[in-house]
Design an enzyme around this catalytic site. Structure first.
Site, PDB file in Angstrom:
ATOM      1  N   LYS A 183       0.861  -1.187   0.000  1.00 23.01           N
ATOM      2  CA  LYS A 183       0.000   0.000   0.000  1.00 23.01           C
ATOM      3  C   LYS A 183       0.896   1.235   0.000  1.00 23.01           C
ATOM      4  O   LYS A 183       1.470   1.617   1.009  1.00 23.01           O
ATOM      5  CB  LYS A 183      -0.935   0.038   1.215  1.00 23.01           C
ATOM      6  CG  LYS A 183      -2.127   0.921   0.925  1.00 23.01           C
ATOM      7  CD  LYS A 183      -2.541   1.932   1.972  1.00 23.01           C
ATOM      8  CE  LYS A 183      -1.665   2.998   2.472  1.00 23.01           C
ATOM      9  NZ  LYS A 183      -1.623   4.240   1.691  1.00 23.01           N
ATOM     10  N   GLU A 258      10.626   1.357   9.774  1.00 25.88           N
ATOM     11  CA  GLU A 258      11.628   2.379   9.399  1.00 25.88           C
ATOM     12  C   GLU A 258      10.944   3.720   9.601  1.00 25.88           C
ATOM     13  O   GLU A 258      10.062   4.090   8.819  1.00 25.88           O
ATOM     14  CB  GLU A 258      12.023   2.230   7.925  1.00 25.88           C
ATOM     15  CG  GLU A 258      12.650   0.897   7.563  1.00 25.88           C
ATOM     16  CD  GLU A 258      14.073   0.761   8.042  1.00 25.88           C
ATOM     17  OE1 GLU A 258      14.649   1.747   8.535  1.00 25.88           O
ATOM     18  OE2 GLU A 258      14.601  -0.346   7.946  1.00 25.88           O
ATOM     19  N   CYS A 292      14.327  10.675   5.437  1.00 23.20           N
ATOM     20  CA  CYS A 292      14.232  10.313   6.854  1.00 23.20           C
ATOM     21  C   CYS A 292      15.567  10.466   7.575  1.00 23.20           C
ATOM     22  O   CYS A 292      15.608  10.821   8.740  1.00 23.20           O
ATOM     23  CB  CYS A 292      13.728   8.891   6.979  1.00 23.20           C
ATOM     24  SG  CYS A 292      14.628   7.766   5.893  1.00 23.20           S
ATOM     25  N   GLU A 393      11.289  16.372  13.777  1.00 21.12           N
ATOM     26  CA  GLU A 393      11.552  16.165  12.353  1.00 21.12           C
ATOM     27  C   GLU A 393      10.739  17.181  11.534  1.00 21.12           C
ATOM     28  O   GLU A 393       9.519  17.266  11.689  1.00 21.12           O
ATOM     29  CB  GLU A 393      11.142  14.742  11.990  1.00 21.12           C
ATOM     30  CG  GLU A 393      11.489  14.360  10.586  1.00 21.12           C
ATOM     31  CD  GLU A 393      11.062  12.922  10.268  1.00 21.12           C
ATOM     32  OE1 GLU A 393       9.933  12.547  10.626  1.00 21.12           O
ATOM     33  OE2 GLU A 393      11.868  12.203   9.664  1.00 21.12           O
TER      34      GLU A 393
HETATM   35  P1  NAD Z   1       3.024   8.619   7.259  1.00 21.39           P
HETATM   36  O1  NAD Z   1       3.389   7.852   8.486  1.00 21.39           O
HETATM   37  O2  NAD Z   1       1.985   9.655   7.384  1.00 21.39           O
HETATM   38  O3  NAD Z   1       2.520   7.625   6.114  1.00 21.39           O
HETATM   39  C1  NAD Z   1       3.293   6.540   5.674  1.00 21.39           C
HETATM   40  C2  NAD Z   1       2.368   5.505   5.051  1.00 21.39           C
HETATM   41  O4  NAD Z   1       1.484   5.033   6.054  1.00 21.39           O
HETATM   42  C3  NAD Z   1       1.482   6.011   3.920  1.00 21.39           C
HETATM   43  O5  NAD Z   1       1.309   4.990   2.968  1.00 21.39           O
HETATM   44  C4  NAD Z   1       0.169   6.288   4.620  1.00 21.39           C
HETATM   45  O6  NAD Z   1      -0.935   6.215   3.740  1.00 21.39           O
HETATM   46  C5  NAD Z   1       0.133   5.168   5.631  1.00 21.39           C
HETATM   47  N1  NAD Z   1      -0.653   5.424   6.839  1.00 21.39           N
HETATM   48  C6  NAD Z   1      -1.008   6.617   7.390  1.00 21.39           C
HETATM   49  N2  NAD Z   1      -1.709   6.414   8.514  1.00 21.39           N
HETATM   50  C7  NAD Z   1      -1.788   5.072   8.686  1.00 21.39           C
HETATM   51  C8  NAD Z   1      -2.366   4.237   9.677  1.00 21.39           C
HETATM   52  N3  NAD Z   1      -3.009   4.738  10.733  1.00 21.39           N
HETATM   53  N4  NAD Z   1      -2.228   2.901   9.563  1.00 21.39           N
HETATM   54  C9  NAD Z   1      -1.558   2.359   8.521  1.00 21.39           C
HETATM   55  N5  NAD Z   1      -0.998   3.099   7.545  1.00 21.39           N
HETATM   56  C10 NAD Z   1      -1.105   4.444   7.634  1.00 21.39           C
HETATM   57  O7  NAD Z   1       4.402   9.193   6.697  1.00 21.39           O
HETATM   58  P2  NAD Z   1       4.615  10.114   5.419  1.00 21.39           P
HETATM   59  O8  NAD Z   1       4.171  11.488   5.772  1.00 21.39           O
HETATM   60  O9  NAD Z   1       4.077   9.473   4.199  1.00 21.39           O
HETATM   61  O10 NAD Z   1       6.222  10.066   5.277  1.00 21.39           O
HETATM   62  C11 NAD Z   1       7.063  10.837   6.024  1.00 21.39           C
HETATM   63  C12 NAD Z   1       7.591  10.094   7.235  1.00 21.39           C
HETATM   64  O11 NAD Z   1       8.200   8.876   6.822  1.00 21.39           O
HETATM   65  C13 NAD Z   1       8.665  10.851   7.963  1.00 21.39           C
HETATM   66  O12 NAD Z   1       8.453  10.758   9.358  1.00 21.39           O
HETATM   67  C14 NAD Z   1       9.941  10.126   7.577  1.00 21.39           C
HETATM   68  O13 NAD Z   1      10.980  10.246   8.490  1.00 21.39           O
HETATM   69  C15 NAD Z   1       9.464   8.741   7.458  1.00 21.39           C
HETATM   70  N6  NAD Z   1      10.369   7.973   6.584  1.00 21.39           N
HETATM   71  C16 NAD Z   1      11.207   7.054   7.173  1.00 21.39           C
HETATM   72  C17 NAD Z   1      12.113   6.350   6.385  1.00 21.39           C
HETATM   73  C18 NAD Z   1      13.046   5.328   6.992  1.00 21.39           C
HETATM   74  O14 NAD Z   1      13.581   4.512   6.247  1.00 21.39           O
HETATM   75  N7  NAD Z   1      13.274   5.340   8.293  1.00 21.39           N
HETATM   76  C19 NAD Z   1      12.165   6.577   5.010  1.00 21.39           C
HETATM   77  C20 NAD Z   1      11.314   7.517   4.460  1.00 21.39           C
HETATM   78  C21 NAD Z   1      10.412   8.204   5.266  1.00 21.39           C
END
Ligand code: NAD
Length: 506
Positions: A183, A258, A292, A393
């Protein structure tokens, strides 16, 4: 690619509309124009995808293939990624804001390389390990153990590196014989759907790889808690990661997370200032800071702060900020209005808390920037480690410089964070840098460089940046169970063990 592309979900080897019939728009962050639509999935779509993954897994159509056969399919997929690199890179840039220069090089190489190397590492892993050793209190036994797939995996990815972060999950899941449902983030789902075609063409059987699209809060949440999911791999915010870990506990799903980061860069007093300026810019400006493991807390000796910041600003002034599809562009737009607003909020808080703005600090709105989500590279100086914009962040092109006078104090400040994803040391003294690297509580430490993620080296976080590792053989461990089989080799069964249970005179 001016027409709006209409995508469907990929379930059981078929392109299929969502059951609700509703769609979501995908926009180009440079222009706000709609470039594609995807189905707005609902819970029943999650059920459909998981059923197809479960049936394919139980049928053994993929799980029972030899690792060599599965590896060949992944290697063929890598070749197809390279053959389709222009289309994939264009779509990745168009929807996520990645500069086309980066997506055509870094992203394609990382995706193809991860498929190839994961397949090769899987083939080289010992298939069976065994021992004939038997302690004196038991009869001769043969014990052997081997890796087996976990079952049905779910992969949930964020919007910043849609292709790379998807393949970090797909490659090891498939290499170990699992079925998987992906997803992607609602705003960047297109290239994960493109991967479905590539994997299917390479020979991944129907039902083994599925992609569903829809909102995270409803559909992602339902997927993460679903009892049919045996393993969940999530990349995204720490906040959502905590929810997912909680949901997974209900059925003891295997989990890799992650999550977020606020990675420290330690510039030492012996650093070459030109190298430091490059490293620090790379650390916080790559993909406009939406990474990230971006280096966004910059610790520098007090006496060197001015020189380092002046060098960085001189370089920023030469950078081309513009449409990500232009090969000359160095910095593209950030991904969304939401992200732009978040950056603006943190910069305002930084000013209110007394950080000094050395450069930037505003949204770009004139001329070519009028329609897109552009934010100027921004540097705060004379920050301290307790400020909000230093602790949290931001996920944008914002650097916080924290001067220090004592290196032990700098290490303590660097480690004083809920996060532990990336870290870095800039120094001309290799052994000094390595000793300090060992003291940073982060999953990766870069010395005189930044952002190097390799398919053959583990990547992941300490503390609230997550757990588990992606890439390398560590990722293959995370997508498999280990089974020990123990066989009594004596003709009449284990008399010695039985005598422990029942006395010898009975
Ligand atoms: P997010 O947590 O809002 O969303 C990530 C994914 O989770 C999306 O597909 C979203 O649709 C889904 N999602 C949202 N709420 C959910 C829920 N309650 N249950 C299940 N899935 C859900 O993050 P974002 O805004 O898309 O991305 C940015 C974040 O991702 C930042 O905090 C960044 O640090 C982190 N990130 C981490 C890494 C890593 O490898 N550590 C890499 C890239 C991004």
């Amino acid at each position: 690619m001016s027409n709006i592309m209409e995508y469907q979900m990929f379930i059981n080897g078929q392109w299929t509309p969502g059951l609700s019939g509703e769609t979501m728009e995908v926009i180009n962050p440079a222009t706000r124009e709609v470039v594609a639509t995807v189905p707005r999935g609902c819970r029943e779509d999650v059920d459909r995808a998981l059923n197809s993954a479960r049936s394919s897994f139980e049928s053994g159509i993929w799980a029972n293939k030899s690792v060599e056969e599965r590896a060949k399919v992944l290697m063929d997929a890598a070749m197809l990624v390279v053959a389709n690199k222009e289309r994939l890179a264009q779509l990745e840039s168009l929807t996520s804001g990645a500069t086309i220069r980066r997506s055509t090089t870094v992203d394609i190489a990382e995706v193809a390389g991860t498929l190839l190397l994961t397949a090769m590492i899987a083939k080289e892993m010992p298939k069976v390990e065994h021992t004939f050793f038997s302690p004196p209190w038991i009869a001769p036994m043969h014990s052997f153990w081997k890796r087996e797939p976990i079952g049905v995996c779910a992969g949930i990815t964020p919007w910043n590196f849609p292709l790379i972060l998807a393949i970090f999950k797909i490659a090891p899941a498939l290499a170990m014989g699992n079925s998987i449902v992906m997803k992607p983030a609602s705003i960047t789902p297109v290239t994960t759907l493109e991967l479905a075609k590539i994997l299917s063409d390479a020979g991944v059987p129907p039902g083994v790889f599925n992609v569903i699209t829809g909102p995270g809060s409803s559909m992602g949440n339902y997927l993460a808690g679903h009892p049919e999911v045996d393993k969940i791999a999530f990349t995204g915010s720490t906040e959502v990661g905590k929810q997912i870990a909680g949901q997974a506990a209900e059925t003891i799903k295997r989990v890799t997370l992650e999550l977020g980061g606020k990675s420290p860069i330690l510039v030492l007093d012996d650093a070459d200032m030109e190298v430091a300026a490059n490293m620090c810019l790379l650390g916080f400006l790559f993909h406009s800071g939406q990474v990230c493991e971006s280096g966004t807390r910059l610790f520098v000796p007090s006496s060197k702060q001015d020189e380092l910041v002046e060098r960085m600003i001189a370089k920023i002034k030469k950078m081309v900020i513009g449409n990500q599809m232009d090969i000359e562009t160095d910095l593209g737009p950030v991904v969304s209005q939401n992200q732009l607003d978040t950056i603006g909020r943190y910069v305002k808080v930084g000013r209110e808390e007394g950080a000094q703005l050395a450069y930037g600090g505003r949204q770009l709105t004139d001329g070519i920037y009028e329609k897109g989500f552009y934010y100027e590279p921004t540097i705060f100086v004379n920050c301290h480690n307790k400020m909000t914009q230093v602790r949290e962040e931001i996920f944008g092109p914002v650097q916080c410089v924290i001067p220090y006078d004592d290196v032990d104090e700098a290490v303590a400040m660097a480690n004083d964070s809920i996060y532990g994803l990336g870290g870095g040391i800039c120094s001309t003294n290799a052994s000094r840098a390595q000793k300090l690297a060992a003291r940073l509580r982060t999953g990766t430490v870069w010395i005189n460089t930044w952002h190097v993620l390799r398919p053959d080296a583990p990547f992941g976080g300490y503390k609230q940046s997550g757990y588990g590792r992606e890439c390398s053989y560590h990722s293959l461990m995370a997508y498999s169970e280990v089974k020990h089989i123990c066989q009594d080799l004596t003709p009449d069964g284990n008399d010695k063990l039985m005598s422990l249970l029942i006395g010898s005179n009975r």
